[in-house]
Design an enzyme around this catalytic site. Structure first.
Site, PDB file in Angstrom:
ATOM      1  N   ARG A   1      -1.432   2.087 -11.311  1.00 44.63           N
ATOM      2  CA  ARG A   1      -2.075   1.039 -10.521  1.00 44.63           C
ATOM      3  C   ARG A   1      -3.337   0.461 -11.180  1.00 44.63           C
ATOM      4  O   ARG A   1      -3.501  -0.765 -11.239  1.00 44.63           O
ATOM      5  CB  ARG A   1      -2.453   1.631  -9.154  1.00 44.63           C
ATOM      6  CG  ARG A   1      -2.967   0.631  -8.135  1.00 44.63           C
ATOM      7  CD  ARG A   1      -3.515   1.369  -6.891  1.00 44.63           C
ATOM      8  NE  ARG A   1      -2.614   2.378  -6.415  1.00 44.63           N
ATOM      9  CZ  ARG A   1      -1.603   2.170  -5.567  1.00 44.63           C
ATOM     10  NH1 ARG A   1      -1.413   0.960  -5.073  1.00 44.63           N
ATOM     11  NH2 ARG A   1      -0.819   3.162  -5.197  1.00 44.63           N
TER      12      ARG A   1
ATOM     13  N   GLU B   1      -2.637   9.461 -16.637  1.00 45.68           N
ATOM     14  CA  GLU B   1      -1.466   8.624 -16.360  1.00 45.68           C
ATOM     15  C   GLU B   1      -1.761   7.489 -15.399  1.00 45.68           C
ATOM     16  O   GLU B   1      -1.209   7.454 -14.301  1.00 45.68           O
ATOM     17  CB  GLU B   1      -0.369   9.466 -15.714  1.00 45.68           C
ATOM     18  CG  GLU B   1       0.018  10.693 -16.463  1.00 45.68           C
ATOM     19  CD  GLU B   1       0.985  11.560 -15.688  1.00 45.68           C
ATOM     20  OE1 GLU B   1       1.814  12.192 -16.351  1.00 45.68           O
ATOM     21  OE2 GLU B   1       0.925  11.612 -14.442  1.00 45.68           O
TER      22      GLU B   1
ATOM     23  N   CYS C   1      14.188 -11.157   7.792  1.00 44.05           N
ATOM     24  CA  CYS C   1      14.613 -10.921   9.166  1.00 44.05           C
ATOM     25  C   CYS C   1      14.149  -9.554   9.656  1.00 44.05           C
ATOM     26  O   CYS C   1      14.962  -8.698  10.033  1.00 44.05           O
ATOM     27  CB  CYS C   1      16.125 -11.048   9.265  1.00 44.05           C
ATOM     28  SG  CYS C   1      16.706 -12.650   8.716  1.00 44.05           S
ATOM     29  N   GLU C   2      12.862  -9.310   9.585  1.00 41.20           N
ATOM     30  CA  GLU C   2      12.255  -8.073  10.083  1.00 41.20           C
ATOM     31  C   GLU C   2      10.909  -8.461  10.687  1.00 41.20           C
ATOM     32  O   GLU C   2      10.116  -9.155  10.040  1.00 41.20           O
ATOM     33  CB  GLU C   2      11.971  -7.091   8.927  1.00 41.20           C
ATOM     34  CG  GLU C   2      13.174  -6.642   8.154  1.00 41.20           C
ATOM     35  CD  GLU C   2      14.071  -5.686   8.917  1.00 41.20           C
ATOM     36  OE1 GLU C   2      13.554  -4.956   9.796  1.00 41.20           O
ATOM     37  OE2 GLU C   2      15.282  -5.690   8.661  1.00 41.20           O
TER      38      GLU C   2
ATOM     39  N   TYR D   1       3.087   1.113   3.315  1.00 41.68           N
ATOM     40  CA  TYR D   1       1.821   1.862   3.358  1.00 41.68           C
ATOM     41  C   TYR D   1       0.748   1.172   4.177  1.00 41.68           C
ATOM     42  O   TYR D   1      -0.431   1.499   4.020  1.00 41.68           O
ATOM     43  CB  TYR D   1       1.233   2.019   1.945  1.00 41.68           C
ATOM     44  CG  TYR D   1       2.185   2.347   0.838  1.00 41.68           C
ATOM     45  CD1 TYR D   1       3.021   3.459   0.919  1.00 41.68           C
ATOM     46  CD2 TYR D   1       2.224   1.570  -0.309  1.00 41.68           C
ATOM     47  CE1 TYR D   1       3.879   3.761  -0.128  1.00 41.68           C
ATOM     48  CE2 TYR D   1       3.071   1.875  -1.360  1.00 41.68           C
ATOM     49  CZ  TYR D   1       3.907   2.971  -1.258  1.00 41.68           C
ATOM     50  OH  TYR D   1       4.746   3.264  -2.305  1.00 41.68           O
TER      51      TYR D   1
HETATM   52  C1  PLP Z   1       2.981   7.396  -9.712  1.00 46.23           C
HETATM   53  C2  PLP Z   1       2.485   8.371 -10.697  1.00 46.23           C
HETATM   54  C3  PLP Z   1       1.402   8.069 -11.498  1.00 46.23           C
HETATM   55  C4  PLP Z   1       0.623   6.785 -11.383  1.00 46.23           C
HETATM   56  O1  PLP Z   1      -0.069   6.703 -10.204  1.00 46.23           O
HETATM   57  P1  PLP Z   1      -1.101   5.492  -9.956  1.00 46.23           P
HETATM   58  O2  PLP Z   1      -1.651   5.795  -8.624  1.00 46.23           O
HETATM   59  O3  PLP Z   1      -0.320   4.246  -9.997  1.00 46.23           O
HETATM   60  O4  PLP Z   1      -2.121   5.580 -11.032  1.00 46.23           O
HETATM   61  C5  PLP Z   1       1.012   8.994 -12.448  1.00 46.23           C
HETATM   62  N1  PLP Z   1       1.663  10.171 -12.582  1.00 46.23           N
HETATM   63  C6  PLP Z   1       2.717  10.498 -11.805  1.00 46.23           C
HETATM   64  C7  PLP Z   1       3.391  11.780 -12.029  1.00 46.23           C
HETATM   65  C8  PLP Z   1       3.159   9.614 -10.845  1.00 46.23           C
HETATM   66  O5  PLP Z   1       4.194   9.957 -10.077  1.00 46.23           O
END
Ligand code: PLP
Length: 424
Positions: free
Chosen positions: A286, A283, A353-354, A325
């Site tokens: 990023r 998954e 404004c921070e 972060y």
């Molecule tokens: C956010 C998330 C991702 C993706 O994470 P990346 O660091 O952007 O690759 C994949 N799986 C789940 C369950 C997430 O919450």
């Protein structure tokens, strides 16, 4: 005197160059011309960068294992044009809410390639997923397991995975670590055993496998082994989804693992510990989208305090990551590349404004002046996704660039948009 340097560091989108006058070119388009045409701030997205990374993920899996699926973690860049592009590239998609499910369906994803996450799915969201006949629901907790079972009509079945918290914390920022022993996400190992027993007895649930996602911006791949080892104690399943999390280089001094190294490590682990015939899902969010995008800003003011503040026309409304972060970025004054000018450290500030609305602390820039165009690379992931209207700031447009052509895929918000939901 302009230089003739034409190459940029690995953080910029694929295909980016500097022209003979040192002016940044993105997808064959001149950054100054883009700023004139589309205004600032603007997210400029190199379409070919997105496609290339999607293909690298797919090819890397295809070369190593027969049964796999690459899911775009849509929360990282939930724009319809981006979703549609990844659907065209054959990816599946992860959604983490009813709203993201709506976006994925609207973008044309085959429902069977949509997978629903979330640690607090409502009955309404679960019903929405059942109605759309999506692929998997990744069940997070025992309450959800009951809630889902109750919603499935007699004779119906839903394929599920269980989200496991494997008790492993990668070396990343605590706010993006999700697999440790005290995380809010997923089943701990004891609850997981209970959930497995319930699901295996149910005639409505089709327990296909296990899922874990230990965190984000992971640059050291070692923790994936401990995570997989820990879920092995739960039994043997058809499908294993080891989440996303591959980190990227936000600045030129950082090297991130290649997509191929990351896939090799994950597939290798699964083959080693479970044999070659498992179905593997991954998954990435990023790592698919971060490098595609450069945010363009115009400098509005320069102030010499103890440090020099260079204030832009954007900030925490288009990029919350520095604030959330402590994320680090680099920047360029367009037409005045660092390599050919003397630089000084400045704070690149936002307009909000921070006091903490600082895009980059102590970034080396060559004498930034009001009216200069600033380019900040690697803003594709979690930038647009977390954009907001603080201080009444209309959110920036998304502009796709490729082969010298630029087109708006999401228009800039207008002041009228700011009042559009008012009913009184
Ligand atoms: C956010 C998330 C991702 C993706 O994470 P990346 O660091 O952007 O690759 C994949 N799986 C789940 C369950 C997430 O919450």
């Amino acid at each position: 005197m302009a230089t003739t340097q034409t190459s940029l560091s690995h953080v910029w989108p694929l295909g980016s160059t500097l022209d003979a006058h040192g002016v940044l070119q993105l997808g064959g388009c001149d950054a100054r011309a883009l700023a004139r045409e589309f205004g600032t701030p603007a997210y400029i997205v190199a379409e070919d960068d997105l496609r290339t990374r999607a293909r690298r993920f797919v090819e890397a899996f295809k070369a190593r294992t027969p049964d796999f699926e690459v899911h775009f973690a849509s929360k990282s860049f939930p724009a319809t044009a981006v979703l549609r592009l990844f659907a065209e590239e054959g990816l599946a998609v992860d959604v983490a809410s009813g709203g993201e499910l709506h976006l994925a369906l609207n973008a044309g994803f085959d429902p069977r390639k949509i997978h629903l996450h979330g640690n607090a799915k409502s009955a309404h969201e679960l019903q929405q997923a059942l109605d759309a006949r999506i692929g998997d629901i990744v069940v997070d907790n025992l309450v959800e397991l009951d809630r889902l079972t109750a919603l499935i009509p007699a004779g119906g079945r839903q394929r599920i995975l269980l989200r496991i918290a494997p008790g492993v914390s990668p070396d990343t920022h605590p706010k993006i670590s999700t697999g440790g022993p005290n995380t809010k996400f997923g089943f701990n190992l004891d609850d997981a055993r209970q959930a497995i027993a319930i699901a295996q007895k149910s005639d409505k649930l089709d327990l296909d496998g296990l899922h874990f996602h230990i965190g984000s911006q992971i640059l050291d791949l070692a923790p994936f082994r401990a995570a997989l080892e820990s879920v092995l104690t739960l039994g043997d399943f058809r499908t294993y989804n080891m989440g996303g999390g591959l980190g990227v280089a936000y600045t030129r001094d950082v090297t991130a693992p290649d997509i191929e190294d990351y896939v090799d490590r994950k597939v290798g682990l699964l083959h080693e510990l479970l044999g070659p015939n498992k179905r593997i899902a991954d998954e990435p969010g990023r790592a698919l989208v971060a490098h595609s995008t450069v945010t363009l800003y115009e400098v509005q003011s320069v102030k010499h305090n103890v440090v020099t503040y260079v204030a832009t026309d954007g900030g925490m409304s288009d990029n919350l990551r520095p604030m959330l972060y402590d994320a680090k970025y680099e920047a360029m004054v367009v037409g005045r590349p660092n390599e050919s000018h003397a630089t000084q450290p400045v704070h690149l500030a936002g307009k909000h404004c921070e006091s903490s609305d600082i895009l980059i602390h102590d970034v080396e820039l060559p004498d930034p002046r009001p009216g200069d165009l600033i380019a900040v690379p690697v803003t594709g992931a979690y930038g647009y996704a977390m954009a907001n209207n603080y201080n009444g700031q209309p959110r920036p447009p998304i502009v796709f660039v490729s082969n010298g052509n630029a087109r708006t895929v999401v228009r800039r918000e207008t002041y009228e948009d700011l009042t559009r939901r008012d009913v009184e």
